[in-house]
Design a protein around this motif. Structure first.
Motif: not given
Length: 336
Positions: A167, A169, A208, A212, A215, A226-229, A274, A277-278
């Motif tokens: 993950v 972020y 948040e 994530f 998730k 994984f990269v969150p928006k 894409e 939301d991530y």
């Protein structure tokens, strides 16, 4: 998802670990075990006051260092899920003590991977940073190495039922050493030092970030980053939000610092997908079918040349939103 399961958190006494433990205990009161693995006995003692053993018998405290593979192996006995949050994170300290950073962030990562492969762990999520994308400082370079080790670990597992994912972020709002706590202190002096007026950063709250990670644990197949928006903020807006009446002094960018942070580079875009939301950077080694992964989770390929950059982000925090976030997540007594 975690009922009757056992979780180990490396670097578990840090800000992420504490909040993660609180979240898990609230969401999964029937969790079997929560193992806090860290090298700081004082922080473990302080955490035990916050989560006393008589009230939370699920929690175990393991003194240990990810540099010590034997100790990690012992701590992983009976563990189902590992969250890897241990790291040396301060950029100046890493530049001054490079091999110490490498021993923890790179060799420590490999120690954990090998120990997990020798145990019954089913899922491993490693925390990364935006500084690992196109790194220009040693900390970012070690985290990129760590990311590569964890994603490639899926190629080493053979038929073993285990998955490794990452993950990545941006800056956690109010984290130690970050700009908001620094500005809150500096405003007492009547002057705010600005490195560069053009500077931008991604922003995510600790809650948040934890959501994530959860998730990722739910949808991971193994090998993804994984990269969150998440939104960006301008450094001048942070200064305005915290200290509108203070003088501002431009002091110049520090060594190893970027004007804008990036979480997906244009080169990464070739393997990036894409979702709502991530984003996901797919593994370069094909462990599974990317098209099937995209179809199940409703994803689309990122266009050629795409990059996810704090300076060109589509979502921005306003001055008012920054103030509200500071009051909610950093200092409830904050006011201008």
């Amino acid at each position: 998802m975690f009922s009757e399961k056992s979780i180990l958190i490396t670097g578990g006494t840090g800000s992420f670990g504490r909040k993660y433990v609180q979240t898990i205990l609230e969401s999964y009161p029937t969790i079997s075990r929560l193992v806090i693995f860290s090298r700081d006995e004082l922080k473990q003692y302080e955490m035990a006051q916050e989560f006393p053993p008589d009230k939370y018998p699920q929690i175990r405290y393991f003194i240990g260092d990810v540099r010590d593979k034997d100790r990690i192996t012992r701590a992983l006995k009976g563990i189902d899920v590992v969250i890897h949050a241990a790291a040396l994170k301060q950029v100046p300290a890493a530049e001054y003590n490079p091999f110490e950073c490498i021993k923890t962030n790179v060799i420590g990562a490999q120690n954990l991977i090998e120990a997990c492969l020798d145990s019954d762990v089913k899922k491993v999520v490693a925390l990364s940073t935006d500084k690992a994308a196109g790194p220009i400082n040693l900390y970012g370079a070690t985290k990129l190495c760590s990311d590569k080790l964890f994603t490639a670990a899926n190629n080493m597992k053979g038929r073993k039922d285990i998955k490794f994912s990452v993950v990545r972020y941006g800056n956690v709002l109010g984290s130690r050493g970050s700009v908001i706590p620094f500005f809150l202190e500096e405003r007492k002096k009547g002057s705010i030092p600005i490195t560069d007026e053009r500077m931008t950063r991604f922003n995510i709250t600790l809650s948040e970030g934890i959501q994530f990670v959860q998730k990722a644990l739910e949808v991971m197949w193994g090998g993804e980053i994984f990269v969150p928006k998440i939104p960006s903020y301008r450094i001048l807006d942070v200064a305005e939000a915290i200290a509108p009446d203070c003088q501002r002094k431009v002091v110049g960018i520090r060594p190893g610092e970027k004007l804008h942070e990036e979480m997906i580079t244009a080169t990464d875009a070739i393997n990036s997908v894409e979702f709502e939301d991530y984003f996901v950077i797919l593994p370069s080694l094909k462990f599974w079918c990317p098209e099937e992964f995209m179809n199940i989770n409703s994803g689309i390929r990122c266009p050629e040349g795409f990059s996810y950059n704090s300076g060109t982000n589509a979502e921005w925090l306003t001055v008012e939103q920054i103030r509200a976030l500071i009051q909610q997540h950093v200092d409830p007594t904050f006011h201008v």
